[in-house]
Design a protein around this motif. Structure first.
Motif, short mmCIF file in Angstrom:
data_model
loop_
_atom_site.label_atom_id
_atom_site.label_comp_id
_atom_site.label_asym_id
_atom_site.label_seq_id
_atom_site.Cartn_x
_atom_site.Cartn_y
_atom_site.Cartn_z
N ASP A 104 0.81 -1.23 0.00
CA ASP A 104 0.00 0.00 0.00
C ASP A 104 0.84 1.28 0.00
O ASP A 104 0.36 2.35 0.39
CB ASP A 104 -1.00 0.00 1.17
N VAL A 105 2.12 1.15 -0.42
CA VAL A 105 2.96 2.35 -0.49
C VAL A 105 3.54 2.50 -1.91
O VAL A 105 4.76 2.47 -2.09
CB VAL A 105 4.09 2.31 0.57
N LYS B 42 0.25 -7.37 2.84
CA LYS B 42 -0.19 -6.34 3.79
C LYS B 42 -0.60 -5.05 3.08
O LYS B 42 0.07 -4.62 2.14
CB LYS B 42 0.95 -6.02 4.76
N GLY B 43 -1.69 -4.46 3.61
CA GLY B 43 -2.12 -3.17 3.10
C GLY B 43 -3.32 -3.33 2.18
O GLY B 43 -3.53 -2.53 1.28
N VAL B 44 -4.12 -4.36 2.43
CA VAL B 44 -5.26 -4.65 1.56
C VAL B 44 -6.52 -4.04 2.17
O VAL B 44 -6.80 -4.23 3.35
CB VAL B 44 -5.42 -6.18 1.39
N THR B 45 -7.26 -3.29 1.34
CA THR B 45 -8.49 -2.65 1.83
C THR B 45 -9.68 -2.95 0.92
O THR B 45 -10.80 -2.53 1.22
CB THR B 45 -8.32 -1.12 1.91
N SER B 46 -9.44 -3.65 -0.20
CA SER B 46 -10.52 -3.90 -1.15
C SER B 46 -10.79 -5.39 -1.24
O SER B 46 -9.85 -6.21 -1.34
CB SER B 46 -10.12 -3.32 -2.52
N ALA B 47 -12.08 -5.76 -1.24
CA ALA B 47 -12.45 -7.18 -1.34
C ALA B 47 -11.99 -7.76 -2.67
O ALA B 47 -11.53 -8.91 -2.74
CB ALA B 47 -13.96 -7.34 -1.16
N ALA B 48 -12.08 -6.96 -3.73
CA ALA B 48 -11.67 -7.46 -5.05
C ALA B 48 -10.17 -7.76 -5.06
O ALA B 48 -9.73 -8.81 -5.56
CB ALA B 48 -12.00 -6.43 -6.13
N ASP B 49 -9.37 -6.87 -4.49
CA ASP B 49 -7.92 -7.12 -4.40
C ASP B 49 -7.65 -8.38 -3.56
O ASP B 49 -6.78 -9.19 -3.89
CB ASP B 49 -7.19 -5.94 -3.75
N HIS C 204 -2.53 1.12 6.67
CA HIS C 204 -1.23 1.71 7.05
C HIS C 204 -1.43 2.78 8.13
O HIS C 204 -0.69 3.77 8.19
CB HIS C 204 -0.54 2.30 5.82
N GLY C 205 -2.46 2.59 8.94
CA GLY C 205 -2.71 3.56 10.01
C GLY C 205 -3.02 4.95 9.47
O GLY C 205 -2.75 5.96 10.14
N GLY C 206 -3.61 5.01 8.27
CA GLY C 206 -3.95 6.33 7.70
C GLY C 206 -2.73 7.12 7.27
O GLY C 206 -2.83 8.32 7.00
N ARG C 207 -1.59 6.46 7.15
CA ARG C 207 -0.36 7.18 6.79
C ARG C 207 -0.21 7.37 5.29
O ARG C 207 0.66 8.09 4.85
CB ARG C 207 0.87 6.44 7.35
N PHE D 186 -5.08 -8.14 10.85
CA PHE D 186 -5.66 -6.79 10.83
C PHE D 186 -4.80 -5.82 11.64
O PHE D 186 -4.28 -6.17 12.70
CB PHE D 186 -7.07 -6.83 11.46
N ASP D 187 -4.67 -4.58 11.13
CA ASP D 187 -4.23 -3.47 11.98
C ASP D 187 -4.84 -2.18 11.48
O ASP D 187 -5.58 -2.17 10.50
CB ASP D 187 -2.70 -3.38 12.09
N SER D 188 -4.54 -1.11 12.19
CA SER D 188 -4.96 0.27 11.90
C SER D 188 -6.07 0.72 12.85
O SER D 188 -7.25 0.45 12.63
CB SER D 188 -5.42 0.46 10.44
N GLY D 189 -5.63 1.33 13.93
CA GLY D 189 -6.57 1.90 14.89
C GLY D 189 -6.68 1.16 16.21
O GLY D 189 -7.41 1.59 17.11
N ILE D 190 -5.95 0.06 16.35
CA ILE D 190 -6.01 -0.70 17.61
C ILE D 190 -5.35 0.11 18.73
O ILE D 190 -4.18 0.50 18.61
CB ILE D 190 -5.28 -2.06 17.44
N ARG D 191 -6.09 0.37 19.80
CA ARG D 191 -5.53 1.16 20.90
C ARG D 191 -5.68 0.47 22.25
O ARG D 191 -5.18 0.97 23.27
CB ARG D 191 -6.21 2.55 20.97
N ASN D 192 -6.38 -0.65 22.32
CA ASN D 192 -6.49 -1.39 23.58
C ASN D 192 -6.97 -2.82 23.29
O ASN D 192 -7.25 -3.16 22.14
CB ASN D 192 -7.43 -0.68 24.57
#
Ligand code: FMN
Length: 397
Positions: free
Chosen positions: A161-162, A248-255, A272-275, A302-308
């Motif tokens: 995703d970069v 890593k970095g997949v956000t689309s079901a088709a991908d 990517h944590g919105g980066r 999964f990641d992006s936004g986990i805080r607890n």
């Protein structure tokens, strides 16, 4: 008795890290693409997911153990690959490796890490997964993969995703570069954060350790395009890499479906944590959609936004098999080094078991969308996802 840590939450870790770290370093960790709306939305979206307590179950014995790609782990979380971790503390990489060994979880070693592929293999053993950023040419990228294979890595993460590094305004304003450029502004920043500066000075300024040419010079280019990580490269990589391959970095079901068809062993849902893209949808909203697309059996991280720990439970319930922690780990390390990281990870683990008790369940594989509170306002957990979860549970039991 000496108090070991002042960290009881990610918010504590963030506050203490902000105090100890130079602004340049803190902003590198916390910063994101554009106006940083996407990164905030990743976190706030978890507040819209509510859990349904169930009472009077026997929850005296609760296990956090789980299995991913045939490998068992004692906890359902690991630490995401992050470049230049030693910027926050000279012992950051070593502390992550020790925690991974002690708590039995996987950790990603970034291509852009401040520790070499070989040193991390020695420190973390099979708990270390190598994360590849495409760099230069296919040959150069595959050479790095071969280096990881020789060092003994069994699991490879390809981050896709970069294609171009996003514009991160905080880094631009601060003049953040890797390695550091000693501008007057940076000098003042370091001088006013002596605890960080003295320890970093003593250990030597961290640098990317996997990009050294034959003369010993550093060849890392943080802004270089990584768009060579395309479909053809994935196919070639799959042919060459004998171990587990995670994309890593997949956000689309088709991908996700195409990646699965090319033989990846797991998909890592992450923005990517919105980066990278400010307007990206919150990752936790995407997870059930991707789970529905790939079916109940296919491994998802999964990641992006986990805080607890509660967030981890939510992600597992919404379709993840495993959850990775990003910025909170660096905040804890930046605040207190190894003690901070261990304290925060222990909070996360305790959170998970306490939350599971509230939900009336005793093992990770019992988590599914049925633990999510649903009313008309929470339609994104749709009936389809519920069916998938029931199938997953049935397949596991
Ligand atoms: C300082 C920093 C460096 C990162 N470096 C990498 C990297 O080298 N490779 C990679 O795949 N992801 C990298 N990421 C992204 C993380 O792996 C992860 O996707 C992200 O941190 C998740 O978002 P969260 O921290 O807000 O939960 C980095 C993230 C941060 C905060």
């Amino acid at each position: 008795m000496q108090k070991s840590s002042d960290i009881f939450s990610t918010e504590d870790a963030r506050r203490l890290a902000k105090r100890r770290l130079p602004r340049l370093v803190f902003d590198f960790v916390e910063g994101a693409a554009g106006r940083e709306v996407g990164t905030a939305r990743n976190v706030s979206q978890f507040d819209n997911v509510m859990l349904q307590p169930r009472v009077m179950a026997d929850v005296a014995q609760c296990s956090l153990a789980t299995t991913l790609m045939g490998q068992s782990y004692k906890v359902p979380f690991g630490i995401a690959p992050m470049g230049m971790c030693n910027l926050v503390h000279p012992m950051a990489d070593a502390s992550i490796a020790s925690a991974a060994q002690a708590m039995d979880f996987p950790m990603g070693l970034s291509s852009a890490a401040s520790t070499s592929i070989e040193d991390m293999a020695r420190m973390a053993g099979s708990h270390a997964w190598f994360q590849l950023y495409f760099g230069g040419s296919q040959e150069a990228s595959l050479a790095m993969v071969e280096r990881a294979q020789i060092a003994g890595y069994e699991t490879l993460i390809l981050t896709v995703d970069v294609p171009q590094v996003s514009r991160r305004v905080r880094d631009l304003r601060n003049g953040f570069t890797v390695p550091f450029a000693m501008t007057p502004r940076a000098f003042w920043d370091f001088a006013t954060h002596p605890s960080w500066s003295l320890s970093t000075l003593a250990a030597g300024a961290p640098r990317p350790m996997n990009f050294t040419d034959s003369k010993g010079s550093n060849t890392f280019d943080r802004g270089a395009s990584r768009s060579g990580a395309d479909w053809a490269f994935l196919e070639r990589l799959r042919g060459k890499w004998p171990g587990k391959l995670i994309v890593k970095g997949v956000t689309s079901a088709a991908d996700a479906l195409r990646i699965r068809s090319l033989g990846a062993d797991a998909i890592y849902v992450s923005n990517h944590g919105g980066r990278q893209l400010d307007s990206v949808p919150p990752a936790i909203r995407l997870l059930p959609l991707i789970r529905a697309a790939v079916g109940p059996e296919f491994p998802l991280l999964f990641d992006s936004g986990i805080r607890n720990g509660e967030d981890i439970v939510k992600a597992l319930a919404l379709g993840a098999d495993f959850v990775m922690i990003g910025r909170p780990a660096l905040f804890a390390l930046g605040a207190e080094g190894a003690a901070g990281l261990n304290a925060l990870l222990s909070c996360f683990a305790t959170d998970i078991s306490v939350v599971m008790a509230q939900l009336g369940i005793t093992s990770i594989d019992q988590l599914g969308p049925y633990v999510i509170f649903q009313d008309a306002g929470h339609a994104h957990v749709d009936a389809e996802t519920k069916t998938q979860a029931a199938l997953r549970l049935a397949a596991k039991t």
